[in-house]
Write an enzyme that holds these catalytic residues in place. Sequence first.
Site, PDB file in Angstrom:
ATOM      1  N   CYS A  81      89.973  55.698  62.165  1.00 25.88           N
ATOM      2  CA  CYS A  81      89.719  56.250  63.493  1.00 25.88           C
ATOM      3  C   CYS A  81      90.458  55.445  64.556  1.00 25.88           C
ATOM      4  O   CYS A  81      90.302  54.221  64.634  1.00 25.88           O
ATOM      5  CB  CYS A  81      88.220  56.232  63.787  1.00 25.88           C
ATOM      6  SG  CYS A  81      87.805  56.826  65.444  1.00 25.88           S
ATOM      7  N   CYS A  89      84.977  52.265  70.712  1.00 26.14           N
ATOM      8  CA  CYS A  89      83.741  52.974  70.415  1.00 26.14           C
ATOM      9  C   CYS A  89      82.786  52.088  69.616  1.00 26.14           C
ATOM     10  O   CYS A  89      83.196  51.417  68.666  1.00 26.14           O
ATOM     11  CB  CYS A  89      84.052  54.252  69.634  1.00 26.14           C
ATOM     12  SG  CYS A  89      82.600  55.080  68.971  1.00 26.14           S
ATOM     13  N   CYS A  92      80.665  53.265  64.995  1.00 31.66           N
ATOM     14  CA  CYS A  92      80.880  52.998  63.565  1.00 31.66           C
ATOM     15  C   CYS A  92      81.118  51.508  63.348  1.00 31.66           C
ATOM     16  O   CYS A  92      82.063  50.946  63.894  1.00 31.66           O
ATOM     17  CB  CYS A  92      82.081  53.784  63.041  1.00 31.66           C
ATOM     18  SG  CYS A  92      81.845  55.568  63.041  1.00 31.66           S
ATOM     19  N   CYS A 177      85.937  62.983  66.940  1.00 34.04           N
ATOM     20  CA  CYS A 177      85.104  62.011  66.228  1.00 34.04           C
ATOM     21  C   CYS A 177      85.196  62.321  64.741  1.00 34.04           C
ATOM     22  O   CYS A 177      84.807  63.411  64.294  1.00 34.04           O
ATOM     23  CB  CYS A 177      83.659  62.104  66.707  1.00 34.04           C
ATOM     24  SG  CYS A 177      82.522  61.023  65.798  1.00 34.04           S
ATOM     25  N   GLN A 276      66.960  65.047  60.650  1.00 32.17           N
ATOM     26  CA  GLN A 276      67.940  64.129  60.059  1.00 32.17           C
ATOM     27  C   GLN A 276      69.362  64.596  60.382  1.00 32.17           C
ATOM     28  O   GLN A 276      69.674  65.784  60.280  1.00 32.17           O
ATOM     29  CB  GLN A 276      67.742  64.057  58.552  1.00 32.17           C
ATOM     30  CG  GLN A 276      66.460  63.370  58.129  1.00 32.17           C
ATOM     31  CD  GLN A 276      66.522  61.866  58.289  1.00 32.17           C
ATOM     32  OE1 GLN A 276      67.583  61.273  58.432  1.00 32.17           O
ATOM     33  NE2 GLN A 276      65.355  61.229  58.254  1.00 32.17           N
ATOM     34  N   TYR A 305      53.636  60.748  61.379  1.00 33.33           N
ATOM     35  CA  TYR A 305      54.908  60.849  62.110  1.00 33.33           C
ATOM     36  C   TYR A 305      55.667  62.043  61.509  1.00 33.33           C
ATOM     37  O   TYR A 305      56.828  61.922  61.116  1.00 33.33           O
ATOM     38  CB  TYR A 305      55.724  59.567  61.994  1.00 33.33           C
ATOM     39  CG  TYR A 305      54.917  58.293  62.147  1.00 33.33           C
ATOM     40  CD1 TYR A 305      54.667  57.747  63.405  1.00 33.33           C
ATOM     41  CD2 TYR A 305      54.397  57.637  61.042  1.00 33.33           C
ATOM     42  CE1 TYR A 305      53.925  56.578  63.546  1.00 33.33           C
ATOM     43  CE2 TYR A 305      53.646  56.465  61.171  1.00 33.33           C
ATOM     44  CZ  TYR A 305      53.415  55.940  62.424  1.00 33.33           C
ATOM     45  OH  TYR A 305      52.685  54.783  62.545  1.00 33.33           O
ATOM     46  N   GLU A 329      51.694  63.964  64.667  1.00 27.97           N
ATOM     47  CA  GLU A 329      52.992  63.797  65.330  1.00 27.97           C
ATOM     48  C   GLU A 329      52.773  63.633  66.834  1.00 27.97           C
ATOM     49  O   GLU A 329      51.947  64.333  67.435  1.00 27.97           O
ATOM     50  CB  GLU A 329      53.874  65.019  65.055  1.00 27.97           C
ATOM     51  CG  GLU A 329      55.129  65.137  65.890  1.00 27.97           C
ATOM     52  CD  GLU A 329      56.046  63.940  65.777  1.00 27.97           C
ATOM     53  OE1 GLU A 329      56.562  63.493  66.827  1.00 27.97           O
ATOM     54  OE2 GLU A 329      56.250  63.436  64.657  1.00 27.97           O
ATOM     55  N   ASP A 373      56.693  58.251  57.936  1.00 30.62           N
ATOM     56  CA  ASP A 373      58.087  58.114  58.334  1.00 30.62           C
ATOM     57  C   ASP A 373      58.102  57.646  59.785  1.00 30.62           C
ATOM     58  O   ASP A 373      58.407  58.422  60.694  1.00 30.62           O
ATOM     59  CB  ASP A 373      58.792  59.466  58.175  1.00 30.62           C
ATOM     60  CG  ASP A 373      60.296  59.386  58.432  1.00 30.62           C
ATOM     61  OD1 ASP A 373      60.805  58.274  58.694  1.00 30.62           O
ATOM     62  OD2 ASP A 373      60.961  60.435  58.388  1.00 30.62           O
ATOM     63  N   CYS A 400      63.956  53.958  58.328  1.00 29.62           N
ATOM     64  CA  CYS A 400      65.351  53.941  58.787  1.00 29.62           C
ATOM     65  C   CYS A 400      65.784  52.542  59.181  1.00 29.62           C
ATOM     66  O   CYS A 400      66.926  52.350  59.622  1.00 29.62           O
ATOM     67  CB  CYS A 400      65.541  54.902  59.953  1.00 29.62           C
ATOM     68  SG  CYS A 400      64.527  54.514  61.399  1.00 29.62           S
TER      69      CYS A 400
END
Length: 447
Positions: A81, A89, A92, A177, A276, A305, A329, A373, A400
């Site tokens: 990239c 940026c 990443c 991108c 996701q 969640y 939630e 989650d 995550c």
Amino acid sequence: MQSEPKASLVGEEYEVEVGPVAHGGHCIARTGEGQVLFVRHALPGERVVARVTEGEEGARFLRADAVRVLDASKDRVEAPCPFSGPGKCGGCDWQHAAPGAQRRLKAEVITEQLARLAGLTPAEAGWDGTVEPAPGDKVARGEVPAWRTRVQYAVDEQGRPGLRRHRSHEVEPIDHCLIAAPGVTELGVEKREWPQIAGVEAIAATGSSDRQVVLTPRPGGRLPIVELDRPVSVLRVSESRGRDRTRLVHRVHGRPFVRERAAGRTWRVGEAGFWQVHPKAADVLVEAVMQGLMPRQGETALDLYCGVGLFAGAIAERVGERGAVLGIESSKRAVEDARHNLQDLDRVRIEHGKVEQVLPRTGITEADLIVLDPPRAGAGKETVTRLAALGARRIVYVACDPAALARDLKYFHEEGYSPRRTRAFDLFPVTHHVECVAVLEPVAKRS
């Protein structure tokens, strides 16, 4: 008497040997004086010139970018990239690492977090030490998969779309991108200017042709007429004047939701709600969660969640009509979507509110299965203690953030639960982010 301000070291350069990878997308090195450097754009074992981007004399650590590579790792590749690199940026972290090396780096971070925060070896966590690529994501060295179905573009003062630089509000204008999914790229957001707009979120649903842009105007700014390369729904973001400054989203044109497809069902996801971002992530995670829970007919389950009800729906179909599933939630719109998505399953109930507030009010004293989650900060000790008291035969934790997972695994261990199996998935290629799924059982039931 006030002490004199310490001198900034920003711009100083150090020739350093790069040490191990750390949580957060950087590697650790030390200056000749022993000061810790968190170095981006480097790989373990390299010798680089690192330029300080944040920090001052006497600080506990400095942040830096590798601006010249003197001795390169065999895992280094030319970043494909043109917008990746020092000062560019910030999206990443691992454009400069071969695909297999990226997954090994993530595995090293998970291993370190489990050991430091949970006191667990990979074997004790039931993890084989690998990070599994998502289906279809294996690419050649020097290439990146186009996986991101939701991209949040920032817009600079000239109306040019781009992405934020690392730890900065500054915008790096871009014209493409590489990790954006084809459905996002085909909208052509990067090809036009966005006067009076501060941000553009582009969404390309998986399993349907739904496309959506969510516009955030600048203060006092007016919305432009949106003409993109594909049919698209348009939403507008505003902030309430209330104390909590809640983010409000209004429909301008088209549907206020997109239709996603996963686990054999269609899911309504409204007003840029959570889903996701990898097109295969929902199915990958549902499969891992169901393999971990192994639901049986007639069992009771909690989905905490729960978002728009992804796991609750999958569990409900397996526990059958004699079973029951409660989802909790905090997002009001997500609750509305979950109730809509699962309206054909009368054994599912969705409650609105924070888990730590709603769960005690339900009066539930036991459950067979629990899936949680939580957000990036994790569930926390109080919630873990309450969940452990319900006596579930299986708890599956979707995380995550490996640090949050490790902290909560320690809390679960203190309450009598230990991991039976852990898996890690590379659902955020070319970044430092990684998704983990841990299956826990009461220690007394372990064979």
